[in-house]
Design a protein around this motif. Structure first.
Motif, PDB file in Angstrom:
ATOM      1  N   ALA A  65       8.917 -17.157   5.016  1.00 33.32           N
ATOM      2  CA  ALA A  65       7.503 -17.177   4.659  1.00 33.32           C
ATOM      3  C   ALA A  65       7.197 -16.183   3.547  1.00 33.32           C
ATOM      4  CB  ALA A  65       6.645 -16.887   5.885  1.00 33.32           C
ATOM      5  N   ALA A  66       8.077 -15.234   3.326  1.00 38.69           N
ATOM      6  CA  ALA A  66       7.889 -14.226   2.278  1.00 38.69           C
ATOM      7  C   ALA A  66       8.587 -14.624   0.980  1.00 38.69           C
ATOM      8  CB  ALA A  66       8.399 -12.874   2.766  1.00 38.69           C
ATOM      9  N   ASP A  67       9.106 -15.842   0.918  1.00 38.50           N
ATOM     10  CA  ASP A  67       9.771 -16.320  -0.292  1.00 38.50           C
ATOM     11  C   ASP A  67       8.824 -16.194  -1.480  1.00 38.50           C
ATOM     12  OD1 ASP A  67      11.621 -17.496  -1.995  1.00 38.50           O
ATOM     13  OD2 ASP A  67      11.087 -19.547  -1.429  1.00 38.50           O
ATOM     14  N   GLY A  68       9.289 -15.538  -2.535  1.00 36.80           N
ATOM     15  CA  GLY A  68       8.488 -15.352  -3.737  1.00 36.80           C
ATOM     16  C   GLY A  68       7.556 -14.158  -3.689  1.00 36.80           C
ATOM     17  N   CYS A  69       7.548 -13.430  -2.592  1.00 42.07           N
ATOM     18  CA  CYS A  69       6.620 -12.306  -2.432  1.00 42.07           C
ATOM     19  C   CYS A  69       7.243 -10.987  -2.875  1.00 42.07           C
ATOM     20  CB  CYS A  69       6.189 -12.182  -0.968  1.00 42.07           C
ATOM     21  SG  CYS A  69       5.205 -13.560  -0.376  1.00 42.07           S
ATOM     22  N   GLU A  70       6.361 -10.021  -3.094  1.00 35.27           N
ATOM     23  CA  GLU A  70       6.778  -8.652  -3.368  1.00 35.27           C
ATOM     24  C   GLU A  70       6.614  -7.857  -2.086  1.00 35.27           C
ATOM     25  OE1 GLU A  70       5.316  -4.891  -6.036  1.00 35.27           O
ATOM     26  OE2 GLU A  70       5.112  -6.907  -6.879  1.00 35.27           O
ATOM     27  N   ILE A  71       7.712  -7.293  -1.614  1.00 33.86           N
ATOM     28  CA  ILE A  71       7.739  -6.529  -0.368  1.00 33.86           C
ATOM     29  C   ILE A  71       7.902  -5.054  -0.719  1.00 33.86           C
ATOM     30  CG2 ILE A  71       8.880  -6.236   1.872  1.00 33.86           C
ATOM     31  CD1 ILE A  71       7.800  -9.115   1.338  1.00 33.86           C
ATOM     32  N   THR A  72       7.083  -4.218  -0.080  1.00 36.88           N
ATOM     33  CA  THR A  72       7.242  -2.769  -0.235  1.00 36.88           C
ATOM     34  C   THR A  72       7.466  -2.179   1.149  1.00 36.88           C
ATOM     35  OG1 THR A  72       5.734  -2.767  -2.119  1.00 36.88           O
ATOM     36  CG2 THR A  72       6.217  -0.635  -1.106  1.00 36.88           C
ATOM     37  N   THR A  73       8.561  -1.453   1.289  1.00 37.89           N
ATOM     38  CA  THR A  73       8.868  -0.743   2.524  1.00 37.89           C
ATOM     39  C   THR A  73       8.621   0.743   2.280  1.00 37.89           C
ATOM     40  OG1 THR A  73      11.193  -0.320   1.997  1.00 37.89           O
ATOM     41  CG2 THR A  73      10.676  -2.443   3.047  1.00 37.89           C
ATOM     42  N   VAL A  74       8.776   1.538   3.311  1.00 36.46           N
ATOM     43  CA  VAL A  74       8.566   2.983   3.156  1.00 36.46           C
ATOM     44  C   VAL A  74       9.526   3.554   2.103  1.00 36.46           C
ATOM     45  CG1 VAL A  74      10.150   3.705   5.010  1.00 36.46           C
ATOM     46  CG2 VAL A  74       8.135   5.112   4.437  1.00 36.46           C
ATOM     47  N   GLU A  75      10.698   2.953   1.949  1.00 32.55           N
ATOM     48  CA  GLU A  75      11.647   3.433   0.937  1.00 32.55           C
ATOM     49  C   GLU A  75      11.128   3.223  -0.478  1.00 32.55           C
ATOM     50  OE1 GLU A  75      14.342   2.055   4.416  1.00 32.55           O
ATOM     51  OE2 GLU A  75      12.501   1.349   3.458  1.00 32.55           O
ATOM     52  N   GLY A  76      10.177   2.316  -0.651  1.00 34.51           N
ATOM     53  CA  GLY A  76       9.656   2.010  -1.976  1.00 34.51           C
ATOM     54  C   GLY A  76       8.351   2.705  -2.320  1.00 34.51           C
ATOM     55  N   LEU A  77       7.848   3.565  -1.453  1.00 33.86           N
ATOM     56  CA  LEU A  77       6.569   4.230  -1.726  1.00 33.86           C
ATOM     57  C   LEU A  77       6.706   5.348  -2.755  1.00 33.86           C
ATOM     58  CD1 LEU A  77       4.949   4.466   1.828  1.00 33.86           C
ATOM     59  CD2 LEU A  77       4.546   2.757   0.030  1.00 33.86           C
ATOM     60  N   PRO A 103       7.119   5.572   9.195  1.00 33.36           N
ATOM     61  CA  PRO A 103       7.208   4.574   8.125  1.00 33.36           C
ATOM     62  C   PRO A 103       6.121   3.503   8.223  1.00 33.36           C
ATOM     63  CG  PRO A 103       9.387   5.034   8.995  1.00 33.36           C
ATOM     64  CD  PRO A 103       8.399   5.712   9.903  1.00 33.36           C
ATOM     65  N   GLY A 104       5.865   3.017   9.423  1.00 34.17           N
ATOM     66  CA  GLY A 104       4.810   2.029   9.617  1.00 34.17           C
ATOM     67  C   GLY A 104       3.431   2.604   9.375  1.00 34.17           C
ATOM     68  N   GLN A 105       3.220   3.846   9.811  1.00 34.23           N
ATOM     69  CA  GLN A 105       1.938   4.514   9.581  1.00 34.23           C
ATOM     70  C   GLN A 105       1.683   4.644   8.075  1.00 34.23           C
ATOM     71  OE1 GLN A 105      -0.304   5.569  11.877  1.00 34.23           O
ATOM     72  NE2 GLN A 105       0.818   5.796  13.786  1.00 34.23           N
ATOM     73  N   LEU A 106       2.701   5.052   7.341  1.00 37.28           N
ATOM     74  CA  LEU A 106       2.549   5.242   5.895  1.00 37.28           C
ATOM     75  C   LEU A 106       2.257   3.928   5.179  1.00 37.28           C
ATOM     76  CD1 LEU A 106       5.375   7.853   5.301  1.00 37.28           C
ATOM     77  CD2 LEU A 106       2.944   8.181   4.786  1.00 37.28           C
ATOM     78  N   CYS A 107       3.041   2.901   5.472  1.00 34.53           N
ATOM     79  CA  CYS A 107       2.810   1.604   4.819  1.00 34.53           C
ATOM     80  C   CYS A 107       1.448   1.048   5.194  1.00 34.53           C
ATOM     81  CB  CYS A 107       3.920   0.617   5.171  1.00 34.53           C
ATOM     82  SG  CYS A 107       5.472   0.943   4.307  1.00 34.53           S
ATOM     83  N   SER A 108       1.067   1.195   6.445  1.00 31.56           N
ATOM     84  CA  SER A 108      -0.239   0.714   6.869  1.00 31.56           C
ATOM     85  C   SER A 108      -1.354   1.477   6.160  1.00 31.56           C
ATOM     86  CB  SER A 108      -0.384   0.845   8.385  1.00 31.56           C
ATOM     87  OG  SER A 108      -1.564   0.223   8.826  1.00 31.56           O
ATOM     88  N   ALA A 109      -1.208   2.780   6.031  1.00 31.16           N
ATOM     89  CA  ALA A 109      -2.219   3.590   5.363  1.00 31.16           C
ATOM     90  C   ALA A 109      -2.336   3.223   3.883  1.00 31.16           C
ATOM     91  CB  ALA A 109      -1.906   5.077   5.528  1.00 31.16           C
ATOM     92  N   VAL A 110      -1.215   2.983   3.229  1.00 30.57           N
ATOM     93  CA  VAL A 110      -1.250   2.572   1.818  1.00 30.57           C
ATOM     94  C   VAL A 110      -2.011   1.252   1.689  1.00 30.57           C
ATOM     95  CG1 VAL A 110       0.156   1.747  -0.114  1.00 30.57           C
ATOM     96  CG2 VAL A 110       0.833   3.807   1.115  1.00 30.57           C
ATOM     97  N   GLY A 111      -1.700   0.292   2.545  1.00 37.66           N
ATOM     98  CA  GLY A 111      -2.405  -0.985   2.512  1.00 37.66           C
ATOM     99  C   GLY A 111      -3.877  -0.833   2.849  1.00 37.66           C
ATOM    100  N   MET A 112      -4.170  -0.006   3.827  1.00 35.56           N
ATOM    101  CA  MET A 112      -5.544   0.203   4.276  1.00 35.56           C
ATOM    102  C   MET A 112      -6.411   0.787   3.169  1.00 35.56           C
ATOM    103  SD  MET A 112      -7.676   2.942   6.110  1.00 35.56           S
ATOM    104  CE  MET A 112      -6.439   4.112   5.875  1.00 35.56           C
ATOM    105  N   LEU A 113      -5.860   1.697   2.391  1.00 40.75           N
ATOM    106  CA  LEU A 113      -6.643   2.323   1.317  1.00 40.75           C
ATOM    107  C   LEU A 113      -7.082   1.307   0.265  1.00 40.75           C
ATOM    108  CD1 LEU A 113      -4.791   5.727   0.821  1.00 40.75           C
ATOM    109  CD2 LEU A 113      -6.990   5.309   1.949  1.00 40.75           C
ATOM    110  N   GLY A 114      -6.367   0.200   0.168  1.00 39.70           N
ATOM    111  CA  GLY A 114      -6.727  -0.835  -0.790  1.00 39.70           C
ATOM    112  C   GLY A 114      -7.653  -1.900  -0.240  1.00 39.70           C
ATOM    113  N   GLU A 115      -8.006  -1.800   1.021  1.00 37.17           N
ATOM    114  CA  GLU A 115      -8.854  -2.813   1.651  1.00 37.17           C
ATOM    115  C   GLU A 115     -10.333  -2.478   1.482  1.00 37.17           C
ATOM    116  OE1 GLU A 115      -5.602  -3.784   5.175  1.00 37.17           O
ATOM    117  OE2 GLU A 115      -7.513  -2.844   5.700  1.00 37.17           O
ATOM    118  N   PRO A 116     -11.161  -3.512   1.327  1.00 34.95           N
ATOM    119  CA  PRO A 116     -12.599  -3.252   1.251  1.00 34.95           C
ATOM    120  C   PRO A 116     -13.140  -2.854   2.618  1.00 34.95           C
ATOM    121  CG  PRO A 116     -12.193  -5.609   1.272  1.00 34.95           C
ATOM    122  CD  PRO A 116     -10.848  -4.933   1.229  1.00 34.95           C
ATOM    123  N   GLY A 117     -14.249  -2.199   2.623  1.00 37.49           N
ATOM    124  CA  GLY A 117     -14.835  -1.784   3.894  1.00 37.49           C
ATOM    125  C   GLY A 117     -16.286  -2.155   3.919  1.00 37.49           C
TER     126      GLY A 117
END
Length: 162
Positions: A65-77, A103-117
Motif C-alpha cells: 500500500a506504500a508503493d510509490g510513497c516517501e517513508i520517513t523513519t526515526v533514522e531519517g529525521l 522513535p514512534g513518539q518522535l515520528c508522531s510529533a513531527v507529523g503532528m506539528l504539520g497537522e491543522p488544528g
C-alpha cells in the motif's frame, strides 16, 4: 509484487510478499530497526513512521500500500550529525526513560506539528489556541509510554512548536 519506496531519501525497489507489513519490511528487509514492534496491533504507536509526511502505524500498513510513497523513519529525521529539533528537545528535556517508544513518539510529533488544528479537546473549534499542553496530549494520545515520561514529552514538543 515489486514495489518502489523512497525511505529516508533513498529509493528502494523490492520484491515483496503482498502480506508483509511496512514495519516488517523496514526492520527485516531494510535493516531500519528504529521503528519498534510493540503491540503489532496499532495500539501503542511504537512503530509510527511518516508516509508522505503523515503519521501512520507501520505495523498496520501493508508494504504494498506504500508503493510509490516517501517513508520517513526515526533514522531519517536527523540531517547528518544535526539532530531534528524534536530529537534535540527530547534530549534536553529528558523526554524518555527506557527509550522503546521514543522513535514512534518522535515520528508522531513531527507529523503532528504539520497537522491543522484544533482537535476536539479544544472547547471552541473556531478559535485555535495553538498547541497547548492539552492539545499536544490529545494529538499524541496514540503513542503510549510505559515509563510515564509524558510530562517531559509534552514539554519537549511544546518547546519546538512555539
Amino acid at each position: 509484487m515489486d514495489i518502489t519506496l523512497q525511505v529516508n531519501g533513498v529509493p528502494h525497489t523490492l520484491a515483496v510478499d503482498p502480506r508483509i507489513s511496512l514495519l516488517d519490511l523496514l526492520r527485516e528487509r531494510l535493516g531500519l530497526t528504529g521503528s519498534k514492534k510493540g503491540c503489532d496491533h496499532g495500539q501503542c504507536g511504537a512503530c509510527t513512521v511518516l508516509i508522505d509526511g503523515r503519521r501512520a502505524n507501520a505495523c498496520l500498513a501493508l508494504a504494498v500500500a506504500a508503493d510509490g510513497c516517501e517513508i520517513t523513519t526515526v533514522e531519517g529525521l536527523a540531517r547528518g550529525e544535526e539532530l531534528h529539533p524534536l530529537q534535540a528537545a527530547f534530549i534536553e528535556h529528558d523526554a524518555f526513560q527506557c527509550g522503546y517508544c521514543t522513535p514512534g513518539q518522535l515520528c508522531s510529533a513531527v507529523g503532528m506539528l504539520g497537522e491543522p488544528g484544533p482537535s476536539a479537546v479544544t472547547a471552541d473549534l473556531l478559535l485555535d489556541p495553538g498547541l497547548t499542553p492539552e492539545e499536544i496530549r490529545e494529538r499524541m494520545s496514540g503513542n503510549l509510554c510505559r515509563c510515564g515520561a509524558y510530562p517531559n514529552i509534552v514539554t519537549a514538543i511544546g518547546e519546538v512548536a512555539s
